[in-house]
Design a protein around this motif. Structure first.
Motif, PDB file in Angstrom:
ATOM      1  N   ALA A   1       0.865  -1.186   0.000  1.00 53.69           N
ATOM      2  CA  ALA A   1       0.000   0.000   0.000  1.00 53.69           C
ATOM      3  C   ALA A   1       0.895   1.227   0.000  1.00 53.69           C
ATOM      4  CB  ALA A   1      -0.911  -0.001   1.234  1.00 53.69           C
ATOM      5  N   PRO A   2       0.379   2.368  -0.401  1.00 54.79           N
ATOM      6  CA  PRO A   2       1.190   3.594  -0.325  1.00 54.79           C
ATOM      7  C   PRO A   2       1.655   3.829   1.101  1.00 54.79           C
ATOM      8  CG  PRO A   2      -0.819   3.982  -1.581  1.00 54.79           C
ATOM      9  CD  PRO A   2      -0.957   2.628  -0.960  1.00 54.79           C
ATOM     10  N   PRO A   3       2.895   4.315   1.284  1.00 53.13           N
ATOM     11  CA  PRO A   3       3.377   4.551   2.651  1.00 53.13           C
ATOM     12  C   PRO A   3       2.518   5.580   3.371  1.00 53.13           C
ATOM     13  CG  PRO A   3       4.821   5.571   1.017  1.00 53.13           C
ATOM     14  CD  PRO A   3       3.858   4.713   0.262  1.00 53.13           C
ATOM     15  N   GLU A   4       2.275   5.339   4.667  1.00 54.35           N
ATOM     16  CA  GLU A   4       1.437   6.251   5.439  1.00 54.35           C
ATOM     17  C   GLU A   4       2.173   7.531   5.806  1.00 54.35           C
ATOM     18  OE1 GLU A   4      -0.857   4.568   8.568  1.00 54.35           O
ATOM     19  OE2 GLU A   4      -1.180   2.680   7.532  1.00 54.35           O
ATOM     20  N   SER A   5       3.478   7.536   5.717  1.00 58.18           N
ATOM     21  CA  SER A   5       4.291   8.732   5.916  1.00 58.18           C
ATOM     22  C   SER A   5       5.662   8.436   5.328  1.00 58.18           C
ATOM     23  CB  SER A   5       4.398   9.095   7.405  1.00 58.18           C
ATOM     24  OG  SER A   5       5.027   8.045   8.121  1.00 58.18           O
ATOM     25  N   VAL A   6       6.514   9.467   5.259  1.00 60.28           N
ATOM     26  CA  VAL A   6       7.863   9.272   4.735  1.00 60.28           C
ATOM     27  C   VAL A   6       8.721   8.625   5.814  1.00 60.28           C
ATOM     28  CG1 VAL A   6       9.896  10.411   3.794  1.00 60.28           C
ATOM     29  CG2 VAL A   6       7.617  11.248   3.205  1.00 60.28           C
ATOM     30  N   GLY A   7       9.193   7.400   5.564  1.00 64.96           N
ATOM     31  CA  GLY A   7       9.986   6.685   6.544  1.00 64.96           C
ATOM     32  C   GLY A   7      11.435   7.141   6.569  1.00 64.96           C
ATOM     33  N   LEU A   8      12.184   6.663   7.560  1.00 67.07           N
ATOM     34  CA  LEU A   8      13.582   7.053   7.713  1.00 67.07           C
ATOM     35  C   LEU A   8      14.408   6.597   6.519  1.00 67.07           C
ATOM     36  CD1 LEU A   8      15.862   8.247   9.409  1.00 67.07           C
ATOM     37  CD2 LEU A   8      16.087   6.014  10.546  1.00 67.07           C
ATOM     38  N   ALA A   9      14.180   5.365   6.056  1.00 71.04           N
ATOM     39  CA  ALA A   9      14.947   4.861   4.922  1.00 71.04           C
ATOM     40  C   ALA A   9      14.700   5.711   3.681  1.00 71.04           C
ATOM     41  CB  ALA A   9      14.582   3.401   4.652  1.00 71.04           C
ATOM     42  N   THR A  10      13.442   6.096   3.480  1.00 74.07           N
ATOM     43  CA  THR A  10      13.113   6.934   2.328  1.00 74.07           C
ATOM     44  C   THR A  10      13.778   8.300   2.437  1.00 74.07           C
ATOM     45  OG1 THR A  10      10.974   5.816   2.123  1.00 74.07           O
ATOM     46  CG2 THR A  10      11.223   7.923   1.000  1.00 74.07           C
ATOM     47  N   ALA A  11      13.730   8.890   3.623  1.00 76.05           N
ATOM     48  CA  ALA A  11      14.334  10.209   3.811  1.00 76.05           C
ATOM     49  C   ALA A  11      15.836  10.161   3.576  1.00 76.05           C
ATOM     50  CB  ALA A  11      14.030  10.720   5.219  1.00 76.05           C
ATOM     51  N   LEU A  12      16.495   9.128   4.082  1.00 74.27           N
ATOM     52  CA  LEU A  12      17.932   8.997   3.877  1.00 74.27           C
ATOM     53  C   LEU A  12      18.265   8.771   2.410  1.00 74.27           C
ATOM     54  CD1 LEU A  12      18.902   6.822   6.990  1.00 74.27           C
ATOM     55  CD2 LEU A  12      19.316   9.270   6.637  1.00 74.27           C
ATOM     56  N   PHE A  13      17.418   8.014   1.729  1.00 73.76           N
ATOM     57  CA  PHE A  13      17.644   7.805   0.296  1.00 73.76           C
ATOM     58  C   PHE A  13      17.501   9.111  -0.462  1.00 73.76           C
ATOM     59  CE2 PHE A  13      16.699   6.777  -4.055  1.00 73.76           C
ATOM     60  CZ  PHE A  13      17.531   5.699  -4.328  1.00 73.76           C
ATOM     61  N   HIS A  14      16.489   9.917  -0.111  1.00 76.26           N
ATOM     62  CA  HIS A  14      16.332  11.229  -0.753  1.00 76.26           C
ATOM     63  C   HIS A  14      17.618  12.032  -0.629  1.00 76.26           C
ATOM     64  CE1 HIS A  14      11.650  11.284  -0.243  1.00 76.26           C
ATOM     65  NE2 HIS A  14      12.062  10.384  -1.113  1.00 76.26           N
ATOM     66  N   LEU A  15      18.156  12.094   0.577  1.00 79.20           N
ATOM     67  CA  LEU A  15      19.333  12.911   0.828  1.00 79.20           C
ATOM     68  C   LEU A  15      20.563  12.352   0.125  1.00 79.20           C
ATOM     69  CD1 LEU A  15      20.467  15.351   2.368  1.00 79.20           C
ATOM     70  CD2 LEU A  15      20.893  13.824   4.301  1.00 79.20           C
ATOM     71  N   ALA A  16      20.797  11.056   0.314  1.00 82.58           N
ATOM     72  CA  ALA A  16      21.995  10.452  -0.269  1.00 82.58           C
ATOM     73  C   ALA A  16      21.913  10.411  -1.795  1.00 82.58           C
ATOM     74  CB  ALA A  16      22.186   9.037   0.291  1.00 82.58           C
ATOM     75  N   GLY A  17      20.739  10.066  -2.313  1.00 77.12           N
ATOM     76  CA  GLY A  17      20.590   9.993  -3.767  1.00 77.12           C
ATOM     77  C   GLY A  17      20.783  11.333  -4.427  1.00 77.12           C
ATOM     78  N   ALA A  18      20.162  12.357  -3.871  1.00 78.37           N
ATOM     79  CA  ALA A  18      20.321  13.699  -4.447  1.00 78.37           C
ATOM     80  C   ALA A  18      21.770  14.149  -4.362  1.00 78.37           C
ATOM     81  CB  ALA A  18      19.407  14.684  -3.725  1.00 78.37           C
ATOM     82  N   PHE A  19      22.443  13.851  -3.263  1.00 75.08           N
ATOM     83  CA  PHE A  19      23.835  14.266  -3.108  1.00 75.08           C
ATOM     84  C   PHE A  19      24.719  13.579  -4.145  1.00 75.08           C
ATOM     85  CE2 PHE A  19      28.072  13.787  -1.224  1.00 75.08           C
ATOM     86  CZ  PHE A  19      28.377  15.114  -0.967  1.00 75.08           C
TER      87      PHE A  19
END
Length: 1006
Positions: A107-125
């Motif tokens: 199902a769609p995530p109910e909120s942005v999880g820690l793994a997702t947030a870290l991926f956003h940061l690391a991936g963008a960097f």
């Protein structure tokens, strides 16, 4: 100042220009992967700025080894350009990794999880660091060449910083107002790469005439200096102010990318100016220390003064005629508001560099370290403010924290870098300003927050709720018997009290009902956007599971607040519902769930948070998350699009889905329903209505004719309508760049006319009674469509339809003539018989009619004679007239009339319930008067005043308006005062005194 340095400044200007082109374009591209949640946006910004800091730090370590810094600078610019060309491909690769690693959820995530947030940061960097690190290295390298003596350290580095910032201003504005709208994302990046290439050529040429730098010992500034910590805190506070004012000025300029570029440019203008001015004074450490402390002190003072005057911004915007569709005056407003504080912010950098540098040989290293620490502080400031400080402390709390930190910086700098009377003066002034902050602490700027962007800046009612969230500022404004939910000054939805008549805002309920209407076996749906909860509340009982994705939690809080205020059923308590907080596009990328229907209702298509939900790529993602026969339902406000944009949106849907149907449910909204399988309401509507009759009754839908009247274009006509118009893509989003510029009624008319030219209703007219269809079109204020249908019907049907249109328009004599001619052509036409008898009930022969319909004609005669008891005796037969049938409106009014005549309170409320069903269908102003009378009789005075309020605003479409206004005034005089009753009475009096029309049509009976 030598010519080579001036030419280098031109190069550095172009470098800043290209850098902001990239930042603007890359931020949008990452939004297609990570979404537009505050966490995702902050992750991209932090990654971008972290690359700058890393590049500056590395350059500071190695700049002293480079003997030809100008040529090295040119090579770096070439590397930036080449790297920028590769970023879009890297983002696509990142998307694949993102989906493969974190996707496939049940199902769609109910909120942005820690793994997702870290991926956003690391991936963008990882994607951005090759380019951004090179960008960060440019200033130290140019400082290595430009600074020739000790007195030039502060001035020349300050000038370079100022010029680069000026280029960034031009880059942001050019990207948002010209390149992105005209050429799209990819070609905008090409322009940036071309600019980098030109800088490389110019730098290579200049390097031939620039003397080689002497090799110098690695006497870099080493160890920790207090100024690094101070400039980091200064950067943190400056970005806190930027986040604060971007959010506030959004209430004037809107939430588009162009509006953000306008605000960013306004902020950077002051920084550029402040850096340029301060550079003249940053010639030695003593002046620099005093200057830095003074800059921090003045930043605190100007921040407080500017915020205290924030409630003057609406008047200033009105004076300059600034709005979301008129951004040039808006830029003037933003500059006037921000210039005092941003000039002080910009002054800090050259002073800090001068304090850091030991001598001329240390200029490159010092500038690099100051730049890196300032950038790191900016990262912390933007993340902490947007994600935590602003939601927790509000606008005034954020201002207080920022100003307090500036004062502390001023005192610390005075103690560390000055002595004697200057130190005492700065410390004393800082304490005095601190006392001013404590005593004169401003509250939230309610006048500014109460602005309505789409209503020429006028406020819209008393504010009852203010929620400062991570992604938006949500307000609830009290109107007469309703509250308006707005985000960042843009109206989202209206939540009405139960006292209001059920005649408005049907489009939102249609959204919730269309999936079942097209696919009666629909079981699970996804809704994108909560709004005012109307679509969620309309989801019919046969639907078994509902997922809802909302970007801003404060919208949820506002909804719960207002339903509690009015004691309404809370749709958020629906046991079928799973609420998910986050960006819809990002969530859909990560889930593997397939839905029977997906409903998308973002309100303002030009805003940064919504524009990516109208593109071909998003529609393709939606299609992948639908079951084979699943349907996608999309809302669009007609005031936000003109004819070409609307055609482009239909074309984009048709590019992805095999079948697209366009509906006009009434009001200034158009709905789209799309699927890869055939959509045939003629086959499915009656089954769907029978499965949830009470739900469909709320939008006045009882029969197939009610549905057909809303259909505008379907099947191949959709493709013909959109043929030749550009589709909307992530790369070139015409809707984002054009929609918000002129949101007004003229555009609504243009879009409506474009639809009517391809109206496919005639193909469906044969499926339903033409008279009933015309009455439904007239009720939806689509008289032009009704006349178009009539003109193309065959002889008998044309006469019948003409007759019913005349009945709806209050012209019984002309209706009688049309029905007479219809009966001459087709003596067996039941619709013509009903109409003829209704137009002239005296002497009508109804002996062979069905008993319920015959009771209507009998009742008309009894009503005119005032025989209420006899009319009451007909009530059982009148109740058998099916809802949605030809004579249902007359039957319902007759049943209400004898109840009103009885003067019994319980009967008065029964009349209200009967009339409410009719109001939801026909939206006739005379019915509002009957409702007000029944509510007054039953003692529900709020219902009565709410009905009269709606009546006074609906008078233009009433027959015999002057007579109606007088009757409404008579009723109002018998009611005790209520909410806005004085204003309602004044409007009714003005309408009663209007000049009589030349024609006096008869009101509907009774």
């Amino acid at each position: 100042m030598d010519m080579r340095f001036q030419l280098l400044q031109v190069c550095f200007f172009v470098s800043g220009f290209a850098a902001l082109l990239y930042e603007t374009a890359w931020t949008r591209e990452f939004a297609f992967v990570f979404g537009t949640s505050e966490l995702a946006v902050i992750a991209v910004l932090a990654a971008y700025m972290a690359g700058l800091a890393l590049g500056a730090a590395l350059a500071g370590r190695w700049a002293h080894r480079i003997r030809r810094p100008v040529f090295a600078y040119g090579l770096i610019e070439l590397g930036i350009g080449l790297g920028a060309l590769m970023v879009p491909f890297a983002i696509r690769g990142l998307m694949s990794v993102y989906v493969n690693w974190l996707g496939g959820l049940d199902a769609p995530p109910e909120s942005v999880g820690l793994a997702t947030a870290l991926f956003h940061l690391a991936g963008a960097f990882l994607v951005l660091v090759p380019c951004t690190a090179l960008m960060g290295a440019t200033l130290p390298l140019l400082a290595r060449h430009a600074v020739q003596n000790n007195e030039q350290v502060g001035p020349r580095i300050g000038y370079l910083y100022s010029v680069n910032t000026a280029g960034a201003i031009c880059g942001a504005v050019t990207a948002a107002f010209f390149l992105l709208p005209e050429f799209g994302l990819r070609q905008t990046i090409y322009f940036g790469a071309l600019a980098n290439g030109l800088v490389f050529g110019a730098a290579a040429l200049l390097s031939r005439y620039a003397p080689a730098a002497e090799g110098i010992p690695p006497r870099r500034s080493t160890g920790f200096s207090p100024i690094l910590f101070l400039i980091a805190i200064s950067g943190m506070v400056s970005f806190a102010y930027e986040v604060l004012w971007v959010r506030l000025l959004g209430f004037v300029l809107g939430g588009s990318t162009a509006a953000f570029a306008t605000m960013l440019a306004s902020f950077l203008i002051g920084i550029s100016l402040g850096s340029a001015v301060a550079s003249r004074f940053a010639r030695d450490s003593a002046r620099a220390g005093l200057g830095f402390a003074t800059a921090q002190l003045m930043t605190a003072l100007m921040a407080w003064v500017t915020f205290s005057l924030a409630d003057s911004v609406p008047s200033l915007a009105s004076y300059f005629n600034a709005s979301s569709s008129n951004l040039l005056p808006g830029a003037a407003v933003a500059i006037l508001v921000l210039l005092p504080v941003t000039t002080c912010i910009g002054a800090s950098f050259p002073f800090a560099v001068r304090l850091m540098a030991q001598d001329v040989d240390d200029a490159a290293s010092a500038s690099a370290r100051v730049y890196a620490w300032n950038t790191l502080g900016s990262i912390v400031g933007s993340a902490a403010t947007g994600f935590w400080l602003l939601p927790a402390a509000g606008f005034e709390g954020t201002l207080l924290v920022g100003a307090t930190l500036n004062l502390i910086l001023a005192i610390v700098a005075a103690v560390l870098f000055t002595s004697g009377s200057p130190m005492r003066v700065i410390a004393g002034l800082a304490l005095a300003v601190g006392c001013i902050l404590m005593v004169g602490k401003p509250g939230p700027p309610l006048k500014l927050l109460n602005m309505s962007i789409l209503n020429s800046g006028n406020s819209h009612g008393q504010m009852d709720f203010l929620g400062v969230g991570r992604s938006a500022t949500v307000t609830l404004n009290r109107l007469a018997y309703a509250h308006q939910i707005s985000t960042n000054g843009l109206p989202e939805s209206m939540v009405q009290s139960s006292a209001n008549p059920p005649d408005l805002y049907h489009a939102g309920r249609w959204l919730g009902l269309l999936p079942l209407l097209a696919r009666p076996d629909t079981e699970n749906i996804l809704i994108i956007g909560l709004g005012g909860g109307r679509t969620l509340g309309a989801v019919p009982p046969p639907i078994q599971a509902i997922d809802l994705i909302e970007l801003e939690p404060e919208v949820v809080t506002a909804n719960r607040y207002v339903v509690g205020l009015y004691d309404l059923p809370d749709p958020l308590d629906d046991p079928r519902l799973t609420l998910r907080i986050g960006d819809a596009r990002g969530a859909l990328m990560l889930t593997g769930t397939n839905y029977d229907a997906i409903i998308s209702q973002p309100s303002h298509p030009w805003t940064s948070g919504a524009s990516h939900l109208y593109t071909k790529e998003f529609f393709s993602l939606v299609k992948d998350r639908l079951t084979p026969e699943g349907v996608f339902v999309q809302w669009m406000g007609l005031t936000f699009v003109d004819g070409p944009l609307l055609r482009g949106l239909v074309g984009t849907l048709s590019e992805v889905f095999e079948h697209v149907t366009v509906l006009l449910p009434g009001g200034a909204a158009v709905l789209f329903i799309a699927s890869n399988e055939e959509i045939d309401f003629v086959k499915t509507a009656e089954q769907a209505i029978a499965s949830a009759p009470a739900s469909f009754e709320t939008i006045g839908v009882h029969t197939l004719a009610d549905v057909v009247a809303a259909i505008c274009i379907e099947k191949e006509a959709s493709r013909e309508y959109a043929s030749g118009y550009p589709i909307i893509t992530d790369d070139h989003n015409h809707l984002a760049w054009a929609s918000g510029r002129t949101s007004n009624k003229r555009r609504s008319l243009e879009a409506g006319q474009a639809l009517r030219l391809h109206d496919g209703l005639l193909d469906l007219a044969s499926e339903v009674d033409p008279g009933l269809l015309v009455r439904r079109l007239r009720a939806r204020r689509s008289s032009e469509r009704a006349r178009l249908i009539i003109s193309q019907l065959p002889g008998p049907s044309r006469r019948v339809a003409q007759g019913w249109l005349m009945i709806a328009n209050g012209r019984p004599l002309r209706a009688r003539e049309a029905f007479r001619k219809a009966l001459e052509l087709d003596p067996e036409s039941q619709s013509a018989k009903y109409g003829f008898a209704l137009a002239s009930p005296e002497g009508a022969d109804v002996s062979d009619w069905p008993r319920p319909e015959a009771a209507v004609i009998e009742g008309e005669l009894l009503s005119r004679a005032g025989e209420w008891l006899q009319l009451q005796a007909l009530d059982a037969r009148l109740s058998e007239v099916a809802a949605g049938s030809t004579l249902y409106p007359e039957a319902a009014r007759l049943r209400a009339s004898w109840r009103l005549a009885s003067r019994a309170p319980v009967r008065g409320w029964e009349a209200v319930e009967l009339i409410d069903v009719l109001i939801a269908r026909d939206q006739n102003p005379w019915d509002l008067l009957l409702r007000a009378e029944g509510a007054g009789l039953s003692g529900r005075h709020d219902y009565a005043w709410a009905s009269l309020s709606r009546l006074s605003s609906s008078m233009k479409r009433a027959s015999n308006r002057k007579h109606l206004a007088k009757k409404a005034l008579q009723l109002a005089s018998k009611l005790p005062p209520g909410v806005s009753s004085g204003a309602i009475v004044r409007r009714l009096k003005a309408q009663a005194l209007e000049k009589s029309a030349t024609r006096k049509p008869q009101p509907p009976t009774p």
